[in-house]
Scaffold this active site. Structure first.
Site, PDB file in Angstrom:
ATOM      1  N   ASP A 181       0.852  -1.191   0.000  1.00 36.24           N
ATOM      2  CA  ASP A 181       0.000   0.000   0.000  1.00 36.24           C
ATOM      3  C   ASP A 181       0.890   1.243   0.000  1.00 36.24           C
ATOM      4  OD1 ASP A 181      -2.347   1.731   0.297  1.00 36.24           O
ATOM      5  OD2 ASP A 181      -3.365  -0.094   0.949  1.00 36.24           O
ATOM      6  N   HIS A 204      -2.996   3.030  -4.719  1.00 40.10           N
ATOM      7  CA  HIS A 204      -2.338   2.542  -3.491  1.00 40.10           C
ATOM      8  C   HIS A 204      -0.905   2.098  -3.775  1.00 40.10           C
ATOM      9  CE1 HIS A 204      -5.779   2.819  -0.752  1.00 40.10           C
ATOM     10  NE2 HIS A 204      -6.522   2.492  -1.781  1.00 40.10           N
ATOM     11  N   GLU A 225     -10.087   2.618  -4.953  1.00 42.80           N
ATOM     12  CA  GLU A 225      -9.623   3.964  -4.628  1.00 42.80           C
ATOM     13  C   GLU A 225      -8.432   4.411  -5.488  1.00 42.80           C
ATOM     14  OE1 GLU A 225     -10.869   4.142   0.054  1.00 42.80           O
ATOM     15  OE2 GLU A 225      -8.962   3.223  -0.414  1.00 42.80           O
TER      16      GLU A 225
HETATM   17  C1  ACM Z   1     -11.086  -0.544   0.795  1.00 41.23           C
HETATM   18  O1  ACM Z   1     -11.533  -0.513   1.949  1.00 41.23           O
HETATM   19  N1  ACM Z   1     -10.447   0.515   0.302  1.00 41.23           N
HETATM   20  C2  ACM Z   1     -11.242  -1.708  -0.049  1.00 41.23           C
END
Ligand code: ACM
Ligand code: ZN
Length: 559
Positions: free
Chosen positions: A200, A270, A334
């Site tokens: 991440d 990410h 995201e």
């Molecule tokens: C998430 O909680 N961004 C999958």
């Protein structure tokens, strides 16, 4: 399935134990978590678990031998006594582990107890393992005592084949031993899929030999923001990673407990830690810094560069070598499109592919589908399948993708209607980084939200808006543990226990819900938490009813 509870004879009445002079004071109780599908109790004399009882397993079967050793370990914890394991198929005064077609479900089992002995039979060693877990959880923690096991015939099998628990080790790092304990905790709750979120923005945690800087540079952040993006930082460098050998050790440790490790390489968003190591993979070229705060970063992989596609293939190749699981999770959540909208190379790619935006999706969303589709094709060619967060629906779903529905259930419903497999993991029920108690001032700091045990327990994963045919695409259920606000393993345990007990009921049993009865069974499971030295949230045992939700029930960040 039905459940019969029909205790008669010596063990029938509450006072009976005292009145049967020779019976041990301690008695097993098969009303465990998760509740077995069918418990048929009978009248005969109990089996007495005492010194000298042997655990038998089929000759030359390594998995069943390991099962026997697990059982011996659990019995030692419960009674303090050593029980020998040996090859064999029958015997008086024995717990016999055996293979046989007692269930159409490969994870099913039958547990039979009579005065002569105990037999646990499953079509697979995994099924036998779940029978062992039920036997284990039926035992009181009573060191030094003999235990009466009432006569019974239990037939059991899980409702869902995918029973997952997720662990984010990027935002905070957890040691190999802690990860092993997490896996042991999963086994206690009959779970079988460990979703390991290993990359991440705030830290890349897995060694990739072709890209050594991912861990040399990408695993370390300079410092960490204090609290909820307060603008104040702790000034302490933070980071660590797992070598490939260590990750393989986890794969083996989990497999021994019939748990598959599903790694997640979260892409194309990410990725700030990876970009810090290899800035040429981003749209702007950087420089980047392994992120020191929480949230959603605009810095994502450049979808216009061929070297990005090569990076994805190279990383996934090594990931496949480490993790034999059918599924590889490729994230997809995201991923802001702000840089793609400005990047000449991303725009060139959009043109070359003939992508056009429409009312449903922007052209950049379609570009994300192109990237996820690329990863899927590569993995499919190597015999693997992808799981992605529900954002992978935006811009068109890859042909064989399984969708993990996290922003509520809508994504899961849409995917099931498209005849794609779905794992339900809605934040409204299954995000265990949310508060579990209303008095948040006295709780460890959490991300926000409010998700009490009772709400988790109430979750029904098959949406009524789907037809029975569509519901078949819901292959399972998972809870997630994001660790922005969880710096220690003790806190991680606190966040998932006892909510995992409620999750286990959702994942395993088909019984109608009864929260009060669940709490009674949980009251016994907690003795196993204590015996195994697991940290857990105790409020529900001290003060089961909560009057109202906390004032700060809002989620504080986009997650
Ligand atoms: C998430 O909680 N961004 C999958
Ligand atoms: Zn770009």
């Amino acid at each position: 399935m039905r459940q019969f509870i029909k205790l008669t004879g010596c063990l029938a009445a509450a006072g009976a134990i005292a009145s049967c002079q020779s019976a041990p004071k301690e008695v097993a109780n098969y009303q465990v978590v998760p509740l077995p599908q069918q418990i048929v109790a009978a009248q005969g004399a109990p089996f007495v678990l005492k010194s000298g009882v042997k655990i038998l397993y089929p000759q030359g079967n390594e998995q069943m031998q390991r099962n026997a050793q697990f059982l011996a370990g659990y019995l030692k914890t419960a009674t303090g006594k050593d029980f020998a394991t040996a090859e064999g198929t029958e015997g008086k005064n024995a717990i016999v582990l055996t293979l046989g077609q007692v269930s159409e479900n490969p994870e099913g089992y039958q547990l039979k107890v009579s005065a002569n002995g105990v037999t646990i039979t499953g079509p697979t060693a995994a099924g036998v393992f779940y029978g062992i877990q039920t036997l284990r959880k039926s035992l009181p923690i009573a060191v030094g005592a003999d235990v009466a096991l009432p006569e019974v015939d239990i037939t059991d099998a899980p409702r869902f084949g995918y029973r997952g628990a997720h662990f984010d080790v990027s935002r905070h790092f957890f040691t190999i031993d802690e990860v092993k304990t997490y896996i042991d905790m999963m086994a206690l709750h009959n779970m079988n899929k460990f979703h390991w979120h290993i990359t991440d923005d705030q830290g890349w945690r897995i060694e990739i030999k072709k890209y050594p800087k991912l861990t040399e540079v990408g695993s370390m952040r300079d410092e960490t923001v204090i609290g909820h993006n307060t603008g104040k930082y702790d000034g302490k460098p933070y980071g660590d990673f797992y070598t490939q050998e260590q990750a393989k050790e986890i794969v083996k440790y989990a497999a021994d407990r019939y748990i598959t490790v599903i790694p997640e390489i979260d892409l194309p968003g990410h990725m700030q830690a990876a970009l810090t190591a290899y800035p040429e993979l981003g749209c702007t070229g950087g420089p980047y810094k392994v992120w020191t705060m929480w949230g959603v970063s605009d810095n994502v992989l450049c979808a216009g560069k061929d070297q990005t596609l090569k990076f994805i293939d190279d990383v996934l190749s090594e990931i496949m070598d480490i993790f034999p699981s059918k599924y590889i999770h490729v994230g997809g959540d995201e991923c802001p499109k702000t840089q793609w909208a400005k990047c000449p190379l991303c725009q060139k790619r959009i043109k070359e592919l003939g992508i056009k935006g429409d009312k449903k999706h922007s052209k950049e969303e379609y570009l994300q589908s192109y990237i996820i589709g690329h990863a899927e094709k590569f993995l499919n060619e190597h015999g693997r399948d992808i799981i992605g967060w529900d954002e992978i629906l935006e811009g068109g779903l890859s042909p064989n993708a399984t969708v993990m529905s996290w922003r509520g259930e809508d994504g899961g419903i849409e995917a099931a209607k498209l005849h794609h497999d779905v794992i339900m993991s809605p934040n409204s029920y299954l995000y265990f980084d949310y508060y579990q108690w209303k008095d948040t001032k006295n709780e460890p700091e959490a991300i926000g939200g409010y998700l009490p045990l009772e709400k988790v327990y109430s979750y029904e994963p098959l949406p009524a808006s789907l037809t029975p045919e569509e519901q078949k695409y819901i292959i399972g259920v998972q809870a997630n543990l994001w660790t922005e606000y969880i710096p220690t393993f003790a806190q991680a345990q606190y966040m998932v226990l006892p909510r995992w007990a409620a999750l286990a009921e959702v994942q395993w049993t088909t019984h109608p819900k009864n929260y009060d009865e669940f709490l009674v069974r949980l009251g016994r499971l907690r003795h196993w938490y204590d015996a195994e030295d697991y940290n857990y949230c105790k409020h529900v045992f001290e003060q089961p009813a909560e009057a109202e939700a906390p004032a700060s029930a809002e989620k504080e960040e986009a997650k």
